[in-house]
Structures are given as C-alpha cells and as structure tokens.
Design a protein around this motif. Structure first.
Motif, PDB file in Angstrom:
ATOM      1  N   ASP A   1       0.837  -1.182   0.000  1.00  0.00           N
ATOM      2  CA  ASP A   1       0.000   0.000   0.000  1.00  0.00           C
ATOM      3  C   ASP A   1       0.879   1.242   0.000  1.00  0.00           C
ATOM      4  OD1 ASP A   1      -1.406   2.276   1.618  1.00  0.00           O
ATOM      5  OD2 ASP A   1      -3.015   1.003   0.814  1.00  0.00           O
ATOM      6  N   THR A   2       0.722   2.068  -1.035  1.00  0.00           N
ATOM      7  CA  THR A   2       1.496   3.312  -1.117  1.00  0.00           C
ATOM      8  C   THR A   2       0.617   4.529  -1.243  1.00  0.00           C
ATOM      9  OG1 THR A   2       1.659   3.045  -3.514  1.00  0.00           O
ATOM     10  CG2 THR A   2       3.462   2.148  -2.187  1.00  0.00           C
ATOM     11  N   GLY A   3      -0.692   4.320  -1.259  1.00  0.00           N
ATOM     12  CA  GLY A   3      -1.594   5.450  -1.406  1.00  0.00           C
ATOM     13  C   GLY A   3      -1.925   6.070  -0.084  1.00  0.00           C
TER      14      GLY A   3
ATOM     15  N   LEU B   1       1.280  -7.379   0.904  1.00  0.00           N
ATOM     16  CA  LEU B   1       2.680  -7.041   1.120  1.00  0.00           C
ATOM     17  C   LEU B   1       2.857  -6.026   2.255  1.00  0.00           C
ATOM     18  CD1 LEU B   1       3.951  -6.765  -2.580  1.00  0.00           C
ATOM     19  CD2 LEU B   1       3.946  -8.733  -1.052  1.00  0.00           C
ATOM     20  N   GLY B   2       1.765  -5.720   2.958  1.00  0.00           N
ATOM     21  CA  GLY B   2       1.862  -4.811   4.091  1.00  0.00           C
ATOM     22  C   GLY B   2       1.860  -3.350   3.675  1.00  0.00           C
TER      23      GLY B   2
ATOM     24  N   ILE C   1       5.724  -6.852   8.209  1.00  0.00           N
ATOM     25  CA  ILE C   1       5.924  -6.904   6.767  1.00  0.00           C
ATOM     26  C   ILE C   1       5.615  -5.513   6.199  1.00  0.00           C
ATOM     27  CG2 ILE C   1       5.193  -7.979   4.601  1.00  0.00           C
ATOM     28  CD1 ILE C   1       4.372 -10.430   6.266  1.00  0.00           C
ATOM     29  N   ARG C   2       6.654  -4.839   5.746  1.00  0.00           N
ATOM     30  CA  ARG C   2       6.517  -3.514   5.133  1.00  0.00           C
ATOM     31  C   ARG C   2       7.317  -3.479   3.829  1.00  0.00           C
ATOM     32  NH1 ARG C   2       7.181   0.596  10.341  1.00  0.00           N
ATOM     33  NH2 ARG C   2       5.160   0.114  11.308  1.00  0.00           N
TER      34      ARG C   2
ATOM     35  N   GLY D   1      -3.194  -1.448  10.575  1.00  0.00           N
ATOM     36  CA  GLY D   1      -2.961  -1.776   9.179  1.00  0.00           C
ATOM     37  C   GLY D   1      -1.661  -2.503   8.946  1.00  0.00           C
ATOM     38  N   ASP D   2      -0.747  -2.484   9.920  1.00  0.00           N
ATOM     39  CA  ASP D   2       0.505  -3.221   9.763  1.00  0.00           C
ATOM     40  C   ASP D   2       0.229  -4.715   9.689  1.00  0.00           C
ATOM     41  OD1 ASP D   2       2.937  -1.881   9.451  1.00  0.00           O
ATOM     42  OD2 ASP D   2       2.912  -1.161  11.531  1.00  0.00           O
TER      43      ASP D   2
END
Length: 892
Positions: A3-5, A34-35, A132-133, A148-149
């Motif tokens: 998630d990058t948004g 993918l975290g 997981i980030r 959310g992690d």
C-alpha cells in the motif's frame, strides 16, 4: 502489492470492526498482502501515536504532600508542636514535626501505587516486532506499529498489538488477559457469532504470547486502544478510597479538635469571668488544648499497623499499605479466584471410564491413557521436564502412573499425520503406525465432539452419562477413540474428515486440578467468623462449582452464574442481597470483576478480591483489599494490589484476616489507654478554673507533654502487639458503619478509668498541699513559703498520672476477658514499656536538670508509697467492671 496510497480515513476513535470479513477489513485499513509502505506507516504513526500504554498526567507530588500535611491529626500535631515551641521545648517541638513528616511521606508513597501498576502494564509490550513492510519482513520497535501493519508471529513471540490472523495459526497463552492457564488455538478464518472479542478464535491481543505455530496478522488496534490499554485505563480511573480506619480516625480527629478548641474557648471566658488574670486564663486554655490532643495517637497507630505488616509477612502475606491490616480485620466478603488459590494449579489425571470390551485384552484403563498420551504434542526438555499444554502434560504423566510411559521421540517417529486441536471441532487426532500393514487413528477431544463420530453400535449413551457424571465432579472430560486403517489408505490420511469417523471408543479421562488440602479448613474458619466467600473466575462454571463444593463454599446455598459477563446490575444486586448465598461467577471478564467489587461496596461490604493476571488489576485496585498471587501473579496484579500472597494460598488470606482483627482490637485497646489519660489531665485545669485560682494549677503544660509524648508511647506500642483475645474468629465481622471509637470505649476510658485516675491523682495533689499546711487561696508562686510544697504537689499529680497509666495499660489488655485468661506476663514488651515509663518519670522527678525544665521536685517516701497503690486500684476497679459485664451477658 504494497500500500502506497493515502491511508484510511480513520482516527483512533473510529477503529474498524475486527470481525468483519477479511477483504473488507483489508480495504478499510488500506493494507495489501505485502503490508504497508514505510512512508504510510510513518504517516499513521503521527496520527495514532506510539503503540504503548500511555499514562495520564501525574498528580502533583507537592499537592499530595500538602494534602497529607493537613490531615486532621496532622493539624492537631502541628498545634502541639506550636505549643511546644511556644513553651520553648524545642526538642519536643522538632520531634512532633518529624512525626508529621514521616507519616505524610509514608502516605504519599502509598498514593503512587496506581501509577506503578500502569507503568508495569507497559512492560508487557515487546521491545521489537516482526512486521511486513514494503513487501519485506523486518524488525521494528513495537512502539512504532500502526493499525494496518501486517505482523509475523512465531513460536515464543510476544504479540505486539491487537490483530486479526490472516494466515496460519498459533497456540496463544492468553492468561494475562483471561486468567486461563491453558493455551488456546488461534486460526485464520471467519469469526464465530455470539462470542466476546477475547474468545474469538481468529484474534490475538497485545501482551499475550504465541506458544506454538506460525501466523500472519493484520493490526487493528494499538496502544491505549488495545485490550491491554483498556485495562490500563480502568486501573487509572478507579481511585483507591480511604480505608475504614483512615476515615474513622479522620472523623475522630475532627471531633477531638472541636472538643479541645471548644473547651479551651469556654474555659478561657470562664477564667476571665471569675477574675483570673488574662495570662493565667491563656495558660489554662493552652493546657486544656494540649491535654485534649492525643499527640501519640497517629504515630502509635502507624507503628502498630507496621508491626502487623511484619507479622503477616512472616505468615506469607506481604502488605503494601499499613491501613490494609486494619481493613483485613473488617473484611466480610472474599472474592477469590479458583486456579492456584483454591486449587494446586496443577492438572492431573484423576479418573478414567472404559466401556466393557471383552475382546480387548489387558487393562482397558492402561490402553486408554496410553492412547491419550500418544495424541499429544508434549516435548521433554534436557532437564527431563515436560513442556507443552498443561492438559497434555497431565495425560503424559497419567500414562506413566498407569505403567504406560511415553517417549516423545518414539511417539513422533511413529507418527504419520497430525491434525492439531481445532477449537471449532473441539478435538485433535493423530495417525501413527499400528501393527504390521496397518495404521492407527487416535482421536481425543470434548466428549460430545468425539462421541458424535463413533461407529454404529458403540455405547454412546452410556459414555455420555459417564461424561456428565465426571463433569459434575469438577473434572475436564476428554473422550478417546481409535480406528484401525489398512496401510494402503496412506494417501487418504491427509484428509481429516476421512480419518475422524467410524471410531471405536476406548473411554473417557477426567482431568482435575485438586483443591489445596488446607483450603477446606480455611473456608470453615471463614464461615465461623461470619465471612462470605464468592468465586470469581474465568473458568467453566461446572468445574468451579465442583471445586466450591469440595472446599465447603456454598454448603447452604450455592449459586452458579455460568456466563457472568451477561449479568446485569439488577440481577447482581438481587443475588448479593440473599443471606447465606455464596456465588460462583464463571467466565468473568475484567469488567465483571470490577462490577462485582463495586456492587459489594455499594451494599456496604468490605471486600477482599484475589487475582493474578493483568485482567484482574482494575478489580484489585477497586476492592478494599486487592490480593495478588506472588508465585503465579503478574507484575501488574502485584502492583495494583494491597497484599501479595507469597504462597498463592487461600488459607493465608484467612490467617491475614485473623491478624487484621487482632490488630484492630489492639488499636482500640491503646486508644482506650491513651484516652483514659485525658480525664486526669483535664480535671486539674477544671479545678483551677472553677476555684477561680484559689486552688493552684495542679499540672503544668510541660508535664502534660512529658506524659503524652514520653511516658505513654511505649506501653501504647506494646498494647499494639497484644495477643488475640479468645474467640477472635468466632464473632461476626464488625459492621462497616461501626467506628473505631464507640460509646462503650469512651465510657470506659473517660468515664471509668479516667474518673478513677482523676480522683486518685487529685487526692495525691491535695494530700501534699494539706500536709504542708496549705489552705485555698494561699500563695504558692516563686518566693512564697509554700512554693516547694506546690512543686512537690504538681510532681505528685504528674507521677500519679503515670502510675495510673500503668494500671490502665494492664486493664486495657483485654476488652471482655479476665486478665488471667491471657496471662499477666504474656506481653513482655508491655512490661518493658512500663519499666521505661517508670524510669523516665523517676528521671524527671529526681534529676536536677530535668527538675528545672519540667518544674518538678523530689517526692518523699510517703507520697511515693501513696501513688504506688494507684496501678492495682485502677486495674482492679476495671477488672470488677468487666466481671460484672460478663455475668450480666451470661444471664441476660
């Protein structure tokens, strides 16, 4: 994808529902497989704050200290110190100030206990977490986790936040939150309807531990919004209230202050009205105030309670608040946990049941327990100890006792498949090599779950009846069944539903955590002493009820609340109003324990509540006496409690209650002793005032201070260590409304012992003056011919009060019983205290430097012989009074 948004439009107060379908939860939290990205995690950390239990603002230490310094008794001591400085006795003045500061400092330390409990909660969070980030597993400080992690959990990991499992499964130790010592299965999957959050099989919580397995989970709550944080908030919101003794001493102190000031003011006006000089009237008023102020009361109470604390520590109960010793004595309800307190906290194989199988050779019981032990995952450590689920350890140990020992390595070598315990199915099964060319399936689990899988013709009904019988005896019942498979079906053993059917029942095993052997006698002593015992536990109701009956709880009327979370306040009040009813509150949550404690307090009960887990902290904090377990308890419970049992034993609580009753009785004894001297100290000033100065002042302010802070203190402390009178645990608890000082005590101290003492000391005063030829109105001041006789007379008054103190101390040793019932020499500390006060008095009377300071003179032999008979006269008259009272109660 990562998630990058933009993050979800969530604030800490609008957290998502963790039980909603997993795709919807992921969408709400904007978290992919993918975290989170590192940048998004940093943004959320700024919004939600660190993942830690935060503390509310500290109360100002200076403000708390000031509150202790203006306690009513402290104010009286300040007044006494001011009078001592006014009279130029600086040593006594500073001594009183030191007493005030020591008491204030000690009370201040007690006020910090709640904050320490919250600080300890933070230590349940791990320092690091695997998260997981950006698609990679990495370690980050646990305080940086955000909703959310995606976290990874492995065997031995501490769960860093409240999370929903997305993959895999673990065995979780939830004992810090639920009080249950048995690990539970937590699996990824849909939730179950009608369960509380803590019981949901797909959720894990911060502060708990993964004992087995691997899983991934998505964080839905951090910091103060976790279950752990919620409990911390409860602990901070529940303020500790003053103990009954603290409240009553404060009321008595205000009463004494009002009486002292009122009498001083009235007789100041009276003195002026009858023609006394203003200086003499002021001296009279000051003397009256000092005579009414029991300067030694507060330090004597503090030191007496401290002695009680030391005694209890030797008996296995560490008390952190002095006032708790007295509160124990007034306790009338004990709310106790079951596991480890009433029981030994050690599960064992207690019973077996096998159906008749003529075709089975050998011992059916041995075959049953051998099969049950094979269906376990217990391991043996290098030192020989077993490690794993307590229930399975009990099965393995039980097999050894039935001549069927288990070698975990051999068990694992023969195993072909293992289907772990499923909380939904409530069973576990293994497939292992059987005889030549065959496989053997072993299934164990809840009786109703296994019996439903039996082949046709098996004794299902008989087994269910037997299971009900074992459960009624408080045992955890497991059924064990087997099935033989040909070896050519090996390809099918990967399917659970294929192997777990058409089973042949070997029998039932009953596992039991037995009561401690001394608990039954302790419960009997509770009932004899008028105490009610409730069980408040997270365990099953039937099991807890069986333990209750085994130890004698609820013998006349036992009520079992199977789901105590669901009970409302109205029903709870109705149950608690029923006389003679003892209750098992099963499946309790933190709020339930807190609700029970509050309800009992609202009914005027003095409550002792036991606990060992984090979940118990709010209730321990709220109860009058929070009792934590020293062996099995968590740091949080120990910090929140007022008493810690070093042996986790219920019987120690009863011993502590008995000790508390003895300490409370002893507090009343030395209050009688201290108050008895107020009358002979006040009467001389009344004689002086009512005679308009015709009778010189029989006692000086300095001599009163010498009595109140010098001669009476050690005997009072010795009375605080008096043995219990016979029958201390055969009487009901005193009502919570009963004051530590009642009318009978005042009548005895002021009206009987005080009056007898006043008559005796005034007799000695007038005897010395009349022997010297004094007549009312004759001058006795410095330079007068009668001045030395006057000094001798005031000394006789002073020494007479001291010798009357000796008689009062002996009389105060018992409230009802005769002195012979406890023995004259049974309190050597009192004898030493009496010896000290007589030596101290002799020094003030005969040492020239002290004569000049306190205005005393050496007493002639005839006066010494006169005051020497005062002790037996004071004690003897009170002994007659108690004898008359005993005869009256015997025949009334």
């Amino acid at each position: 994808m990562t998630d990058t948004g933009a993050g979800p439009d969530l604030t800490p107060d609008t957290a998502p529902d963790p039980l909603e379908p997993l795709p919807l939860l992921r969408r709400e939290l904007h978290t992919g497989p993918l975290g989170l990205s590192s940048r998004e995690a940093a943004r959320r950390l700024a919004v939600h704050g660190p993942n830690e239990v935060r503390r509310t603002a500290r109360t100002s230490v200076l403000r708390e200290l000031l509150r202790q310094l203006v306690h009513p008794l402290a104010l009286l001591l300040w007044a006494a110190a001011a009078l001592a400085f006014t009279a130029s006795i600086t040593v006594l003045g500073w001594a009183i100030v030191a007493v005030i500061l020591v008491n204030a400092g000690f009370a201040l330390v007690q006020e910090q206990q709640a904050e320490k409990a919250v600080e300890t909660l933070a230590r349940f969070l791990p320092a690091q977490a695997r998260v997981i980030r950006d698609g990679l597993v990495q370690r980050v400080p646990a305080r940086e986790l955000v909703p959310g992690d995606l976290i990874a959990l492995d065997e031995g990991d501490r769960v860093p936040a409240d999370a929903r499992l997305t993959e895999g499964g673990i065995e979780a130790d939830l004992s810090t939150l639920t009080g249950e010592s048995t690990p539970v299965e937590r699996l990824a999957g849909p939730g179950l309807e009608g369960l509380s959050l803590l019981q949901e099989p797909n959720l894990v919580f911060s502060g708990t531990t993964a004992t087995e397995g691997q899983a991934q989970a998505i964080v839905f709550a951090t910091g103060d919004h976790t279950e752990l944080g919620r409990i911390a908030a409860l602990s901070q919101r529940t303020r500790r209230e003053p103990s009954p003794l603290e409240a009553q001493v404060k009321q008595v102190a205000w009463l004494i202050a009002a009486v002292a000031v009122g009498m001083g003011a009235v007789f100041l006006v009276t003195g002026v009205a009858v023609g006394l000089p203003l200086t003499d009237s002021l001296m009279f008023a000051i003397g009256l105030l000092v005579a009414n102020v029991p300067e030694g009361l507060l330090p004597t109470i503090t030191l007496a309670l401290a002695v009680g604390v030391r005694v209890l520590a030797r008996q296995g109960a560490v008390v952190k608040r002095l006032s708790a010793v007295e509160t124990l004595g007034s306790t009338n309800v004990i709310c106790t946990d079951k596991t480890g307190t009433l029981t030994r906290n050690r599960m064992s194989l207690h019973a077996t049941w096998t159906p008749p199988h003529p075709e089975v050779s050998g011992s059916e019981a041995a075959e049953l327990v051998r099969a049950a032990a094979q269906c376990t995952t217990v391991t043996r450590e290098r030192d020989g100890r077993l490690h794993g689920d307590p229930t399975e350890i009990a099965l393995v140990e039980g097999a050894a006792q039935h001549a069927a020992p288990l070698d975990p390595a051999d068990r694992d070598a023969r195993r072909r498949a293992c289907f772990r315990f499923d909380p939904r199915l409530r069973r576990m099964s293994v497939v292992q090599d059987g005889g030549p060319g065959s496989l053997r399936v072993i299934v164990k689990g809840a009786a109703e779950a296994v019996l439903a899988l039996l082949a046709e013709g098996e004794p299902t009904e008989e087994a269910q009846d037997a299971a009900d019988t074992l459960a009624a005896d408080g045992m955890r019942v497991l059924a064990v069944a087997v099935r033989e498979l040909p070896s050519d079906t090996a390809a099918a053993i990967s399917q659970r539903q294929v192997v777990e059917r058409d089973l042949h029942l070997l029998g039932l095993v009953g596992l039991y955590d037995p009561p401690r052997p001394e608990v039954a006698a302790a419960v009997r002593r509770c009932h004899e002493a008028g105490l009610t015992v409730h069980i408040v536990t997270g365990d099953n109701g039937a099991t807890a009820a069986a333990v209750a009956r085994a130890v004698g709880i609820g013998t006349s009327n036992l009520q079992v609340i199977a789901q105590s979370e669901a009970i409302d306040d109205h029903e709870l009040d109705h149950l608690l109003r029923q006389d003679g009813t003892e209750i098992v509150f099963a499946r309790s949550s933190p709020e339930t324990k807190l609700k029970v404690a509050d309800a009992l307090r609202a009914h005027g009960q003095i409550v002792a509540m036991t606990g060992d887990g984090v979940n118990d902290a709010p209730a321990l904090h709220r109860a009058h006496i929070g009792v934590a377990m020293g062996l099995s308890g968590t740091d949080v419970a120990r910090e929140a409690s007022t008493m810690v049992l070093t042996d986790d034993n219920f019987a120690t609580i009863v011993t502590a209650i008995e000790s508390g009753r003895r300490v409370y009785d002893n507090v009343r004894k030395f209050i009688v002793y201290i108050f008895a001297h107020l009358t002979p100290e006040v009467v001389p000033f009344l004689v002086f005032a009512l005679s308009a100065g015709a009778v010189p002042l029989p006692l000086t302010v300095l001599q009163i201070l010498a009595i109140d802070l010098g001669t009476e203190t050690l005997p009072a402390l010795a009375l605080g260590r008096e043995r219990a009178e016979p029958g201390v645990m055969s009487r009901p608890p005193r009502p919570s409304s009963q004051s530590v000082i009642n009318k009978d005590m005042l009548v005895r101290s002021w009206g009987w012992l005080g009056t007898v003492s006043a008559v005796l000391v005034m007799t000695a005063f007038f005897y010395v003056l009349w022997r010297a030829g004094w007549h009312p109105g004759d001058p006795t001041g410095p330079g007068a011919s009668l001045h030395h006789a006057y000094l001798t007379a005031t000394t006789a008054t002073f020494a007479g009060i001291v010798t009357c103190q000796v008689g009062t101390a002996i009389a105060a040793r018992t409230d009802h019983a005769a002195l012979r019932d406890i023995g004259f020499f049974s309190n050597p500390l009192l004898l030493a205290g009496i010896a000290f006060e007589l030596a101290f008095t002799a020094a003030l009377v005969y040492a020239p430097p002290l004569q000049n300071l306190f205005g005393t003179a050496a007493l002639p032999l005839d006066v010494v012989l006169l005051i020497a008979v005062f002790p037996p006269l004071v004690w003897g008259t009170d002994e007659i009074r108690r004898w008359v009272r005993r005869r009256h109660h015997r025949y009334s």
